[in-house]
Design a protein around this motif. Structure first.
Motif, PDB file in Angstrom:
ATOM      1  N   GLY A  49      12.454  -3.127 -23.640  1.00 13.38           N
ATOM      2  CA  GLY A  49      13.055  -4.299 -22.998  1.00 13.38           C
ATOM      3  C   GLY A  49      12.024  -5.146 -22.294  1.00 13.38           C
ATOM      4  O   GLY A  49      10.862  -4.761 -22.152  1.00 13.38           O
ATOM      5  N   PRO A  50      12.424  -6.320 -21.837  1.00 13.80           N
ATOM      6  CA  PRO A  50      11.490  -7.236 -21.179  1.00 13.80           C
ATOM      7  C   PRO A  50      11.142  -6.771 -19.772  1.00 13.80           C
ATOM      8  O   PRO A  50      11.899  -6.037 -19.138  1.00 13.80           O
ATOM      9  CB  PRO A  50      12.273  -8.557 -21.147  1.00 13.80           C
ATOM     10  N   THR A  51      10.002  -7.212 -19.303  1.00  8.32           N
ATOM     11  CA  THR A  51       9.567  -6.901 -17.943  1.00  8.32           C
ATOM     12  C   THR A  51      10.163  -7.910 -16.970  1.00  8.32           C
ATOM     13  O   THR A  51      10.123  -9.117 -17.215  1.00  8.32           O
ATOM     14  CB  THR A  51       8.029  -6.949 -17.845  1.00  8.32           C
ATOM     15  N   GLY A  57      14.523  -8.018 -10.884  1.00  7.41           N
ATOM     16  CA  GLY A  57      14.494  -7.674 -12.292  1.00  7.41           C
ATOM     17  C   GLY A  57      14.421  -8.894 -13.198  1.00  7.41           C
ATOM     18  O   GLY A  57      13.657  -9.831 -12.956  1.00  7.41           O
ATOM     19  N   TYR A  58      15.288  -8.904 -14.213  1.00  4.75           N
ATOM     20  CA  TYR A  58      15.262  -9.973 -15.213  1.00  4.75           C
ATOM     21  C   TYR A  58      16.264 -11.088 -14.889  1.00  4.75           C
ATOM     22  O   TYR A  58      16.396 -12.039 -15.669  1.00  4.75           O
ATOM     23  CB  TYR A  58      15.552  -9.380 -16.600  1.00  4.75           C
ATOM     24  N   LEU A  59      16.944 -10.985 -13.765  1.00  4.92           N
ATOM     25  CA  LEU A  59      17.995 -11.947 -13.438  1.00  4.92           C
ATOM     26  C   LEU A  59      17.527 -13.406 -13.476  1.00  4.92           C
ATOM     27  O   LEU A  59      18.255 -14.272 -13.986  1.00  4.92           O
ATOM     28  CB  LEU A  59      18.590 -11.626 -12.063  1.00  4.92           C
ATOM     29  N   LEU A  73      17.068 -11.505 -27.252  1.00  2.00           N
ATOM     30  CA  LEU A  73      16.325 -10.308 -26.837  1.00  2.00           C
ATOM     31  C   LEU A  73      16.494  -9.185 -27.858  1.00  2.00           C
ATOM     32  O   LEU A  73      15.562  -8.415 -28.109  1.00  2.00           O
ATOM     33  CB  LEU A  73      16.799  -9.844 -25.453  1.00  2.00           C
ATOM     34  N   ALA A  74      17.686  -9.089 -28.448  1.00  2.00           N
ATOM     35  CA  ALA A  74      17.914  -8.069 -29.476  1.00  2.00           C
ATOM     36  C   ALA A  74      17.046  -8.334 -30.706  1.00  2.00           C
ATOM     37  O   ALA A  74      16.587  -7.392 -31.362  1.00  2.00           O
ATOM     38  CB  ALA A  74      19.390  -8.038 -29.871  1.00  2.00           C
TER      39      ALA A  74
END
Length: 353
Positions: A49-51, A57-59, A73-74
């Motif tokens: 997953g992304p950093t 987080g990724y919010l 992202l998938a």
């Protein structure tokens, strides 16, 4: 002479100190690597997953429409990936096989609460103090079912009418079925709904392309477990991207096209009860929507009545319909559908019945 000796001694001491420091650092690094390997031995890896950023987080990087953000992202990380959402791990699934693992194979772990009890069962057990629900709880179950069914019905009918106005040939086929089964001297009654196979396929295709709820309410494992060989920590939030699964070309030919015929041959197999995990308009398993039966019957009845009673066209002889959406818990049209009806019945008294 003594100064030379002291200078040589200083060089030797400095070299020795550096050697010791380097040795200690190397040993510390070696022990750390061995500790990590030993600690992680036998454990599955976390999903890719992304950093994200500390604390949030990724919010900050999520777009306004999570369907497209998670689908993008998938495409990068695969059918299961992890995003840090504040202090929680978000696990996003866009695969029918992985959805099956969550919703059926390990549904006890991922339900994270007692399964919803059917109102009928609850009513029959009210006299048993050990297992009964309170009257307020029963009313709550019934209220959830009715509200969920009504909201889903309104959204589904609007999207169905939108697609039919975009595809006049499909609209014509639906009205021909209604005429053949009911006749233009009768209005639609509840008993007719089960005979309308093509209309049922239209409703199913509408729910495939425009699922009112594109993500299920997040599932939450009550213990550490695995999905697809990846380690999933207790209390992670599991998001199943139904919208993306419904557009997976592995299962759907030309997935972006509105084709009710795809349900004609598998009308019974691809039902609304989540038995096939590439078609989940109302979820599956213990957390399935409680308003399925109401939503299905009401959507069919309302749509049949609209199509059988009236001819429909776009205002001002427009050629296309606006398809923009507003993303939310329920995805709706950004602009309400505008259509012009005209009577189909020659006997106008039928409209007053």
């Amino acid at each position: 002479m003594w100064s030379r000796w002291w200078s040589a001694s200083d060089v030797t001491s400095e070299f020795g100190g550096r050697f010791i420091l380097t040795g200690v650092t190397a040993l510390s690094l070696l022990f750390f690597i061995l500790f990590v390997k030993t600690r992680g031995k036998g454990k599955s890896p976390s999903p890719p997953g992304p950093t994200g950023l500390p604390f949030v987080g990724y919010l900050p990087f999520l777009g306004s429409d999570l369907r497209y953000t998670f689908k993008d992202l998938a495409n990068i990380y695969g059918p299961i990936f992890k995003v840090r959402l504040g202090t929680k791990d978000g696990i996003v699934i866009t695969s029918a096989s992985l959805a099956k693992e969550v919703l059926r194979d390990k549904d006890v772990i991922f339900s994270n609460r007692d399964p919803t009890v059917a109102a009928k069962t609850a009513l029959t057990k009210l006299d048993d103090p050990a297992t009964s629900l309170t009257l307020a709880q029963v009313k709550g179950i019934l209220t959830d079912a009715i509200i969920g069914g009504v909201d889903t019905t309104a959204t589904t009918v609007e999207w169905a009418m939108t697609e039919l106005l975009r595809h006049p040939e499909i609209l014509k086929n639906a009205q021909e079925e209604l005429t053949a089964k009911i006749g233009l001297d009768n209005t639609v009654e509840e008993g007719h709904v089960g005979e309308l196979k093509y209309l049922n396929a239209i409703v199913k295709e509408t729910l495939r392309m425009h699922p009112p709820v594109p993500f299920f309410v997040p599932h939450c494992p009550d213990r550490d477990t695995t999905i697809g060989g990846y380690n999933i920590r207790k209390n992670s939030q599991i998001y199943i991207n139904t919208w993306a699964i419904h557009r997976d070309p592995q299962f759907w030919e030309a997935p972006l096209e509105f084709r009710p015929e795809r349900f004609s041959n598998d009308c019974e197999k691809l039902d609304f009860f989540g038995k096939q995990f590439h078609y989940l308009p109302f979820g599956s398993g213990r957390r399935m929507c409680t308003g399925i039966s109401l939503a299905e019957k009401t959507s069919m009845f309302v749509l049949a009545s609209l199509l059988h009673s009236f001819e429909w066209k776009l205002p001002n002889d427009a050629n296309d319909v606006d398809l923009s959406e507003t993303f939310g818990i329920v995805v709706k049209k950004s602009k309400p559908l505008m259509a012009v009806p005209s009577p189909r019945f020659s006997n106008l008294e039928l409209y007053s019945m």
